[in-house]
Design an enzyme around this catalytic site. Structure first.
Site, PDB file in Angstrom:
ATOM      1  CD  GLU A  88       0.259 -35.519  16.341  1.00 12.62           C
ATOM      2  OE1 GLU A  88       0.166 -36.654  16.817  1.00 12.62           O
ATOM      3  OE2 GLU A  88       0.459 -34.493  17.028  1.00 12.62           O
ATOM      4  CD  GLN A 113      -0.392 -32.308  23.188  1.00  6.18           C
ATOM      5  OE1 GLN A 113      -1.251 -33.167  23.000  1.00  6.18           O
ATOM      6  NE2 GLN A 113      -0.604 -31.052  22.909  1.00  6.18           N
ATOM      7  CD  GLU A 195      13.966 -23.121  14.245  1.00  9.93           C
ATOM      8  OE1 GLU A 195      13.564 -22.535  15.260  1.00  9.93           O
ATOM      9  OE2 GLU A 195      14.529 -22.534  13.306  1.00  9.93           O
ATOM     10  CG  ASN A 292       0.199 -23.080  17.333  1.00 13.06           C
ATOM     11  OD1 ASN A 292      -0.943 -23.101  16.858  1.00 13.06           O
ATOM     12  ND2 ASN A 292       1.082 -24.011  17.053  1.00 13.06           N
ATOM     13  CD  GLU A 295      -2.084 -25.557  18.434  1.00 12.00           C
ATOM     14  OE1 GLU A 295      -1.225 -26.402  18.124  1.00 12.00           O
ATOM     15  OE2 GLU A 295      -2.003 -24.866  19.472  1.00 12.00           O
ATOM     16  CB  THR A 343       3.399 -17.123  18.065  1.00 18.53           C
ATOM     17  OG1 THR A 343       3.749 -17.288  16.685  1.00 18.53           O
ATOM     18  CG2 THR A 343       3.758 -15.703  18.498  1.00 18.53           C
ATOM     19  CG  ASP A 440       4.033 -30.795  24.536  1.00 15.46           C
ATOM     20  OD1 ASP A 440       2.971 -30.279  24.176  1.00 15.46           O
ATOM     21  OD2 ASP A 440       4.559 -31.742  23.932  1.00 15.46           O
TER      22      ASP A 440
END
Length: 455
Positions: A88, A113, A195, A292, A295, A343, A440
């Site tokens: 993002e 979120q 995806e 994840n 991050e 993950t 989220d």
């Protein structure tokens, strides 16, 4: 020994009974409108050629800090496609925002979120929530579901909680453009391994972490009936603008800590290194954090653990031993009591405390995520039961075996250096309707679920 299917069935029955007992959750700070565009490869290729293929490819190798040109936008989308990873970035340029608007969207949905969690917890689970909405436009208000979802307003100096649809004003629209692609999506010679999506934020409020007056001036009053809090939205800040919002966040955290309200930080991809450093500095004020592999790797870089950061991104599935090592470093450095790692294919939770309820909450979260992926939207807690029919991820067997060999994990629970480690294989929906909001859904369901199992 119970099978994973049996553990899953047991967890959802437990959650259906206990989740509605949670009496109040505060959600801050980012709420916006998501404009979702399902990418078409021919259209995208034409746009890339028009913008200059060479330039676009350059940005698909390494992401820019923010988006100021069309080639940066298209390159960032391609970065996500090539890796099957979400990212993002803030769209600073007005001409690029106009380009995105003209490119259009397939549907508008609740975004941010805090907003997504408000609809899930309040609108679906029936748990009362108080949500921070930086700008409450009519369009934004109408994206909230019915149910115990509240925004605080100030009337004659008094805090009043109302449903967003009852808000009389009409503030600005904060729009985030989400470019979704399926697994196997092809652009030129590139193919998406899974995806995912790329998000371009054309929004001047969430991106600067604008915090409303009610949350600055009357926070103690706003949270008087709250049992838990989940905060997010720090990811868009930059080294130029983080100081003031961080002061407000810290003062909110002090009040929550004084009242012994557990606070979860939902981490998100944070491009600015200085902001990541600052998040790390305040992490000790949080009870819990969710993240994840991208991050977690970005935090390891800040801690100077470059080799470990690389290791986290080197394998598919992500190496659970590297993840556990990284979580241990993070827990010891910050004192955060709970780290929830999610993950594709499995989840882990490292906690200071012990108990099967940690694992069961992860199972509940995985079912909620599978139900959302399967249907696009969940309408009730009971509906999550339907996801028990989705198969458990077979690839996670090798992950489980590694964890068993290293930490003696049994039925998903083991011990490492005085902490408990909980593991679960997730359920994989072959053709998800959408990936937006799944992270989220996972984090909020696990955090709320775990707390509810102790009531």
């Amino acid at each position: 020994m119970p099978t994973w299917e049996e553990l899953y069935k047991n967890a959802i029955e437990k959650a259906i009974k206990s989740v509605p007992k949670v009496k109040g959750v505060l959600l801050g700070y980012n709420t916006n409108i998501d404009a979702i565009k399902y990418l078409d490869s021919k259209d995208l290729e034409e746009r890339i050629i028009k913008a200059g293929k060479e330039e676009v490819i350059k940005y698909s190798e390494e992401l820019p800090d923010k988006i100021n040109t069309v080639s940066q936008l298209l390159g960032s989308i391609l970065w996500s496609i090539r890796r099957g990873k979400a990212a993002e970035l803030f769209v600073e340029s007005c001409p690029v925002r106009f380009y995105m608007k003209r490119w259009g969207w397939n549907e508008l949905r609740m975004g941010g979120q805090a907003g997504i969690m408000a609809n899930l917890l309040g609108g679906v689970y029936g748990v009362p929530v108080i949500v921070h909405v930086p700008q409450l436009s009519r369009l934004q208000a109408n994206l909230f579901l019915d149910g115990p979802i509240y925004v605080p307003t100030l009337e004659n100096g008094e805090v009043k909680l109302i449903h967003p649809k009852e808000f009389s004003g009409d503030e600005e629209n904060c729009i985030h453009y989400i470019y979704e692609f399926p697994r196997g999506f092809r652009v030129f010679e590139f193919e998406a391994p899974r995806e995912n999506r790329f998000i371009g934020s054309a929004d001047d409020y969430n991106t600067t972490l604008f915090i409303r007056e009610e949350f600055r001036e009357s926070f103690s009053e706003v949270i008087k009936n709250v049992q838990l809090a989940i905060l997010s939205g720090l990811q868009a800040l930059t080294k130029e603008n983080y100081k003031e919002p961080f002061e407000i966040v810290k003062s909110n955290l002090e009040v929550l800590n004084e009242r012994e309200i557990p606070v979860h930080l939902e981490f998100a991809f944070t491009p600015d290194e200085k902001v990541r450093e600052e998040i790390l500095n305040v992490l000790g004020m949080f009870y819990s954090v969710g993240l994840n592999e991208v991050e977690l790797a970005s935090i390891m870089e800040i801690l100077g653990e470059k080799k470990l950061a690389k290791e986290l991104l080197a394998h598919d599935p992500v190496d659970p031993i590297a993840v556990t090592e990284a979580m241990l470093k993070l827990a010891k450095k910050t004192g955060v009591k709970r780290i929830h790692f999610h993950t594709y294919g499995y989840y882990l939770a490292l906690t200071e405390y012990k108990g099967e309820h940690v694992r069961d909450a992860l199972l509940f979260a995985a079912l909620a995520a599978a139900a959302k992926a399967m249907k696009g939207n969940i309408t009730s807690l009971e509906e999550i039961r339907e996801a028990t029919s989705v198969p458990v991820n077979e690839k996670a067997t090798q992950v489980e075996e590694k964890l068993r060999a290293e930490y003696g994990i049994k039925e998903g629970i083991g011990e490492v250096e005085g902490y408990q480690i909980a593991f679960i294989p997730t359920k994989i929906v072959a053709k998800p309707k959408s990936t937006v909001g799944i992270g989220d859904t996972i984090s909020s369901s696990a955090f709320i679920g775990e707390f509810s199992f102790t009531l």
